[in-house]
Write an enzyme that holds these catalytic residues in place. Structure first.
Site, short mmCIF file in Angstrom:
data_model
loop_
_atom_site.label_atom_id
_atom_site.label_comp_id
_atom_site.label_asym_id
_atom_site.label_seq_id
_atom_site.Cartn_x
_atom_site.Cartn_y
_atom_site.Cartn_z
N GLU A 98 0.85 -1.20 0.00
CA GLU A 98 0.00 0.00 0.00
C GLU A 98 0.88 1.25 0.00
O GLU A 98 2.03 1.20 0.44
CB GLU A 98 -0.84 0.02 1.29
CG GLU A 98 -2.25 -0.50 1.15
CD GLU A 98 -3.21 0.53 0.55
OE1 GLU A 98 -2.76 1.43 -0.18
OE2 GLU A 98 -4.40 0.41 0.84
N ASP A 99 0.30 2.37 -0.43
CA ASP A 99 1.00 3.65 -0.32
C ASP A 99 0.96 4.19 1.10
O ASP A 99 1.96 4.59 1.66
CB ASP A 99 0.44 4.67 -1.32
CG ASP A 99 -1.09 4.83 -1.23
OD1 ASP A 99 -1.74 4.09 -0.45
OD2 ASP A 99 -1.63 5.68 -1.94
N ASP A 102 -4.17 4.97 6.67
CA ASP A 102 -4.70 6.17 7.33
C ASP A 102 -5.70 5.70 8.39
O ASP A 102 -5.30 5.34 9.49
CB ASP A 102 -5.32 7.02 6.21
CG ASP A 102 -5.85 8.36 6.66
OD1 ASP A 102 -5.23 8.98 7.53
OD2 ASP A 102 -6.89 8.80 6.14
N LYS A 130 -0.08 6.68 9.10
CA LYS A 130 -0.52 7.79 9.97
C LYS A 130 -1.26 7.18 11.16
O LYS A 130 -2.49 7.13 11.17
CB LYS A 130 -1.46 8.72 9.20
CG LYS A 130 -0.78 9.50 8.09
CD LYS A 130 -1.59 10.70 7.63
CE LYS A 130 -2.51 10.35 6.51
NZ LYS A 130 -3.09 11.55 5.84
N PHE A 151 -2.11 15.69 4.96
CA PHE A 151 -2.48 15.06 3.70
C PHE A 151 -1.29 15.24 2.76
O PHE A 151 -0.88 16.35 2.46
CB PHE A 151 -3.74 15.69 3.09
CG PHE A 151 -4.18 14.97 1.86
CD1 PHE A 151 -4.89 13.78 1.97
CD2 PHE A 151 -3.86 15.45 0.60
CE1 PHE A 151 -5.27 13.07 0.83
CE2 PHE A 151 -4.23 14.75 -0.55
CZ PHE A 151 -4.94 13.56 -0.42
N ASP A 158 -1.61 10.97 -4.73
CA ASP A 158 -2.22 12.06 -5.51
C ASP A 158 -3.11 12.96 -4.68
O ASP A 158 -3.52 12.63 -3.58
CB ASP A 158 -3.08 11.48 -6.63
CG ASP A 158 -4.41 10.93 -6.10
OD1 ASP A 158 -4.37 10.14 -5.13
OD2 ASP A 158 -5.46 11.30 -6.63
N ARG A 164 1.31 12.87 -8.51
CA ARG A 164 1.87 11.54 -8.27
C ARG A 164 3.34 11.45 -8.67
O ARG A 164 4.09 10.64 -8.16
CB ARG A 164 1.11 10.47 -9.08
CG ARG A 164 -0.30 10.21 -8.62
CD ARG A 164 -0.83 8.95 -9.28
NE ARG A 164 -2.28 8.86 -9.24
CZ ARG A 164 -2.98 8.35 -8.22
NH1 ARG A 164 -2.36 7.92 -7.16
NH2 ARG A 164 -4.29 8.30 -8.27
P1 5GP Z 1 -7.56 4.36 4.80
O1 5GP Z 1 -8.58 3.38 4.29
O2 5GP Z 1 -6.45 3.73 5.60
O3 5GP Z 1 -8.21 5.51 5.54
O4 5GP Z 1 -6.95 5.09 3.57
C1 5GP Z 1 -6.21 4.48 2.63
C2 5GP Z 1 -6.22 5.29 1.36
O5 5GP Z 1 -6.60 6.67 1.54
C3 5GP Z 1 -4.82 5.33 0.82
O6 5GP Z 1 -4.53 4.18 0.07
C4 5GP Z 1 -4.83 6.61 0.02
O7 5GP Z 1 -5.33 6.37 -1.26
C5 5GP Z 1 -5.79 7.52 0.77
N1 5GP Z 1 -5.05 8.44 1.65
C6 5GP Z 1 -5.04 8.45 3.00
N2 5GP Z 1 -4.23 9.43 3.48
C7 5GP Z 1 -3.73 10.04 2.39
C8 5GP Z 1 -2.81 11.13 2.22
O8 5GP Z 1 -2.28 11.76 3.15
N3 5GP Z 1 -2.52 11.48 0.93
C9 5GP Z 1 -3.08 10.84 -0.15
N4 5GP Z 1 -2.72 11.27 -1.35
N5 5GP Z 1 -3.92 9.80 -0.02
C10 5GP Z 1 -4.24 9.42 1.23
#
Ligand code: 5GP
Length: 183
Positions: A98-99, A102, A130, A151, A158, A164
Site C-alpha cells: 500500500e502507499d 490512514d 498515519k 495530507f 495524488d 503523483r
Molecule cells: P484508509 O482506508 O487507511 O483511511 O486510507 C487508505 C487510502 O486513503 C490510501 O490508500 C490513500 O489512497 C488515501 N489516503 C489516505 N491518506 C492520504 C494522504 O495523506 N494522501 C493521499 N494522497 N492519499 C491518502
C-alpha cells in the site's frame, strides 16, 4: 507546481535509503519462499516498482484497484474492488503493498477479502503510516515511515489524480484544497 507545495516531508534520498532497507528485511524474512506481491493501484505504483527491485527472492507481481467512498481527502470506510487479481492466491505467500495506511479501513477490507481466499500466508507493507488517524486495528508488518496527520502527495500519492510524479513526499498548501472546493 512547486508553488503548491508547503513542505517536503520525506525527501527522495530518504525514501531511497528506506526502500533499500525494507527490501533487505523482506528478502530476509521470505528467504527460501516465493512471494506474490499485491500492489494496490494507483498510489502504490512508484513505491512498489522501487521496492520489488530491492527484493532478492523469486516473486510474482499482481495488482488490485479499490475505491473508497468519501471526499477528496478522506475515506468513508466503504470499499469496492475496481480491479481484482489475475493470478490465483492458492499456495502463495501474499504481501499487500500500500502507499499509506490512514484510518486502516482499506487495508482491513483487503486483508479480510484476501484471507478468505486462503493463501499460505499474508502480510502487509506500506510506505507511509498515519497511526494517529487509525479507526480500526490493522497489522502493518513493514512500514517505511510513520508520519503526522498531514495530507501528503508525491511518490505515487495524488490529490485529484495530480502530483503523483513528484519525487518527494510533500505536504500541499491548504489553498490548493480550498481553491478546488470553490470551483
Ligand atoms: P484508509 O482506508 O487507511 O483511511 O486510507 C487508505 C487510502 O486513503 C490510501 O490508500 C490513500 O489512497 C488515501 N489516503 C489516505 N491518506 C492520504 C494522504 O495523506 N494522501 C493521499 N494522497 N492519499 C491518502
Amino acid at each position: 507546481m512547486q508553488d503548491d507545495i508547503a513542505q517536503i516531508l520525506v525527501s527522495a534520498a530518504d525514501i531511497r535509503r528506506r526502500v533499500k532497507e525494507m527490501g533487505r528485511d523482506i528478502s530476509r524474512d521470505y528467504a527460501g519462499k516465493e512471494l506474490l506481491v499485491v500492489g494496490i493501484l494507483k498510489g502504490a505504483i512508484i513505491f512498489l516498482s522501487d521496492l520489488v527491485r530491492e527484493l532478492s527472492i523469486p516473486l510474482q507481481l499482481d495488482f488490485m484497484a479499490v475505491s473508497s467512498y468519501g471526499d477528496d481527502t478522506s475515506t468513508s470506510g466503504a470499499v469496492r474492488i475496481l480491479k481484482d487479481l489475475e493470478v490465483s492466491v492458492e499456495d502463495k505467500h501474499l504481501l499487500i503493498v500500500e502507499d499509506i495506511v490512514d484510518t486502516g479501513l482499506t487495508l482491513k477490507y483487503l486483508l479480510e477479502n484476501l484471507r478468505a481466499r486462503q493463501p499460505l500466508s499474508i502480510r502487509t507493507c506500506t510506505l507511509l503510516d498515519k497511526p494517529e488517524r487509525r479507526q480500526v486495528e490493522v497489522k502493518v508488518d513493514y512500514c517505511g515511515f510513520c508520519i503526522p496527520d498531514y495530507f501528503v502527495v508525491g511518490y505515487g500519492l495524488d490529490y485529484s489524480q495530480m502530483y503523483r510524479h513528484l519525487p518527494d513526499i510533500c505536504v500541499l498548501k491548504p489553498e490548493v484544497y480550498e481553491q478546488r472546493r470553490k470551483k
